[in-house]
Design a protein around this motif. Structure first.
Motif, mmCIF file in Angstrom:
data_model
loop_
_atom_site.group_PDB
_atom_site.id
_atom_site.type_symbol
_atom_site.label_atom_id
_atom_site.label_comp_id
_atom_site.label_asym_id
_atom_site.label_seq_id
_atom_site.Cartn_x
_atom_site.Cartn_y
_atom_site.Cartn_z
ATOM 1 N N PHE A 29 -82.445 -40.113 63.451
ATOM 2 C CA PHE A 29 -83.787 -39.548 63.379
ATOM 3 C C PHE A 29 -84.392 -39.813 62.005
ATOM 4 C CE2 PHE A 29 -86.626 -35.947 62.364
ATOM 5 C CZ PHE A 29 -87.557 -36.079 63.378
ATOM 6 N N CYS A 87 -95.715 -37.615 72.017
ATOM 7 C CA CYS A 87 -96.038 -36.198 71.752
ATOM 8 C C CYS A 87 -97.506 -36.126 71.351
ATOM 9 C CB CYS A 87 -95.152 -35.631 70.644
ATOM 10 S SG CYS A 87 -93.385 -35.677 70.983
ATOM 11 N N TRP A 120 -99.411 -34.900 67.954
ATOM 12 C CA TRP A 120 -98.437 -34.731 66.876
ATOM 13 C C TRP A 120 -98.403 -35.974 66.005
ATOM 14 C CZ3 TRP A 120 -93.105 -32.162 68.274
ATOM 15 C CH2 TRP A 120 -93.317 -30.815 68.570
ATOM 16 N N LEU A 167 -93.540 -33.773 63.923
ATOM 17 C CA LEU A 167 -92.266 -33.946 64.624
ATOM 18 C C LEU A 167 -91.102 -33.498 63.740
ATOM 19 C CD1 LEU A 167 -90.913 -35.074 67.218
ATOM 20 C CD2 LEU A 167 -90.799 -37.294 66.059
ATOM 21 N N HIS A 227 -91.200 -29.698 63.331
ATOM 22 C CA HIS A 227 -90.739 -29.050 64.565
ATOM 23 C C HIS A 227 -89.218 -29.070 64.665
ATOM 24 C CE1 HIS A 227 -90.228 -28.199 68.853
ATOM 25 N NE2 HIS A 227 -89.541 -29.334 68.949
ATOM 26 N N LEU A 228 -88.626 -30.241 64.483
ATOM 27 C CA LEU A 228 -87.187 -30.367 64.674
ATOM 28 C C LEU A 228 -86.415 -29.694 63.544
ATOM 29 C CD1 LEU A 228 -85.058 -31.490 66.556
ATOM 30 C CD2 LEU A 228 -85.246 -33.698 65.398
ATOM 31 N N GLU A 250 -81.936 -32.317 71.942
ATOM 32 C CA GLU A 250 -83.204 -32.230 71.209
ATOM 33 C C GLU A 250 -83.289 -33.384 70.209
ATOM 34 O OE1 GLU A 250 -85.879 -30.116 70.932
ATOM 35 O OE2 GLU A 250 -85.366 -28.571 72.396
ATOM 36 N N HIS A 294 -85.964 -36.496 70.449
ATOM 37 C CA HIS A 294 -86.933 -36.584 69.358
ATOM 38 C C HIS A 294 -86.670 -37.795 68.460
ATOM 39 C CE1 HIS A 294 -89.150 -33.180 70.561
ATOM 40 N NE2 HIS A 294 -88.274 -32.260 70.199
ATOM 41 N N THR A 295 -85.440 -38.295 68.446
ATOM 42 C CA THR A 295 -85.194 -39.572 67.770
ATOM 43 C C THR A 295 -85.928 -40.691 68.501
ATOM 44 O OG1 THR A 295 -83.069 -38.867 66.866
ATOM 45 C CG2 THR A 295 -83.418 -41.233 67.089
ATOM 46 N N ASP A 331 -88.685 -40.256 70.128
ATOM 47 C CA ASP A 331 -90.088 -40.068 69.772
ATOM 48 C C ASP A 331 -90.397 -40.697 68.416
ATOM 49 O OD1 ASP A 331 -90.562 -38.533 72.099
ATOM 50 O OD2 ASP A 331 -89.978 -36.681 71.081
ATOM 51 N N ARG A 340 -91.170 -37.808 79.282
ATOM 52 C CA ARG A 340 -91.575 -39.056 78.623
ATOM 53 C C ARG A 340 -91.748 -40.196 79.623
ATOM 54 N NH1 ARG A 340 -90.522 -34.702 75.407
ATOM 55 N NH2 ARG A 340 -90.608 -35.247 73.186
#
Length: 253
Positions: free
Chosen positions: A21, A38, A41, A46, A49-50, A131, A135-136, A138, A228
Motif C-alpha cells: 500500500f 473510490c 476520494w 484513502l 481512512h485506512l 481491507e 485498498h492497495t 485502490d 469494484r
C-alpha cells in the motif's frame, strides 16, 4: 468461520500488504490525485481512512471485550508525502503490536458480532488483511500501476467477505435464494438467503445449482463483492436479479 490462514500468517500479510500500500501511495501522482475506484476520494483520503482504521482497531483489540467501540482518533494525517507514509506505517505497527500482544483468541467489540466471523482478534486480523488488500488495489489504480493480487489471499478474501459482510440474522426481504461464487482457480462458496438471514453454507456435493452463480478469477470475484466490479464482469448462470437484490440490500436499514 470459513477456514483461513494461521494467525501468524495473517499478521505477516498485514505487514506485507501495508508495504505494498505504501509503495502504491508513493507511486501516485500526488496526495491529491483522485482514486477512480473510490469516487470523491483522493490518495490522501484513502491513506487517512485506512490509517485511522488501523489505529481504531488497535485500540479495540487492546480494550478487549466491550459492549461498544472506543472513539476513533480524531487527528488528521499529515499531508506531506514522506510524513504521510511514516504516519501510516506507524498506524499499521500500532495494529500489529496490539494483535501480537493479544494473541488470536482475545474477545473484542466488532460490528460483525452476530455473524459467522469471530468477535476476537483473529477476526479483526483477517478483516484488516482484506481491507489492506482491496485498498492497495485502490491506491495502485490511482498510481496507474495495478499489480495482481496474491491468489491465495484473494481466495480467502471472497470467503471472508461472505463470513463477515454477508453474514447476518436480519431476514432476507425477498424470495429465498442462493448465490454461488465460483473462482476459476477451483474454489467455490455459497450464500443462502432466507427468513433466517444470510449465511455462508457448504456447496452441495450433488452439484445442485444455486439461484444464481457468478464465475471469475478470485481477484475479480473479490473486487466484485467489494463493489469494484459489476455483474457484467462475471460469467453469470441463473437469475441475475438476485445479484441486484443483494447489492441493493442494507440489513441495517
Amino acid at each position: 468461520m470459513t477456514e483461513s490462514f494461521e494467525y501468524a500468517t495473517l499478521l505477516q500479510l498485514i505487514d506485507e500488504r501495508s508495504a505494498a500500500f505504501r509503495s502504491a501511495v508513493a507511486a501516485a501522482p500526488g496526495v491529491d490525485a483522485p482514486v477512480p475506484s473510490c469516487p470523491e476520494w483522493t490518495v490522501f483520503d484513502l491513506v487517512q481512512h485506512l490509517g485511522t482504521g488501523q489505529r481504531w482497531w488497535a485500540t479495540i483489540v487492546t480494550t478487549g471485550a466491550a459492549e461498544a467501540p472506543p472513539a476513533k482518533d480524531p487527528s488528521v494525517a499529515p499531508r506531506e508525502l514522506e510524513a504521510l507514509l511514516a504516519w501510516f506505517e506507524e498506524s499499521n505497527e500500532l495494529l500489529l503490536s496490539a494483535l501480537r500482544e493479544a494473541g488470536p483468541e482475545r474477545e473484542c467489540w466488532t460490528w460483525w458480532a452476530s455473524g459467522v466471523s469471530p468477535a476476537n482478534s483473529r477476526g479483526v486480523a483477517r478483516r484488516r488483511v482484506h481491507e489492506l488488500l482491496v485498498h492497495t488495489y485502490d491506491a495502485q489504480l490511482a498510481a496507474d500501476a495495478v499489480q495482481p493480487m496474491p491468489t491465495e489471499v484473494a481466495l480467502d478474501g471472497v470467503a471472508e467477505f461472505l463470513d463477515t459482510c454477508n453474514s447476518t440474522p436480519v431476514a432476507w426481504p425477498h424470495e429465498p435464494a442462493t448465490i454461488q461464487y465460483n473462482a476459476t482457480e477451483g474454489r467455490s462458496w455459497r450464500l443462502a438467503l432466507d427468513g433466517t438471514g444470510a449465511w455462508p453454507v457448504p456447496v452441495p456435493a450433488d452439484g445442485a445449482p444455486a439461484s444464481v452463480a457468478g464465475t471469475a478469477t478470485a481477484e475479480e470475484l473479490l473486487l466484485f463483492v467489494w463493489g469494484r466490479r459489476t455483474v457484467h464482469d462475471l460469467k453469470v448462470d441463473g437469475n441475475p436479479e438476485v445479484f441486484e437484490q443483494i447489492i441493493a440490500w442494507d440489513p441495517e436499514a
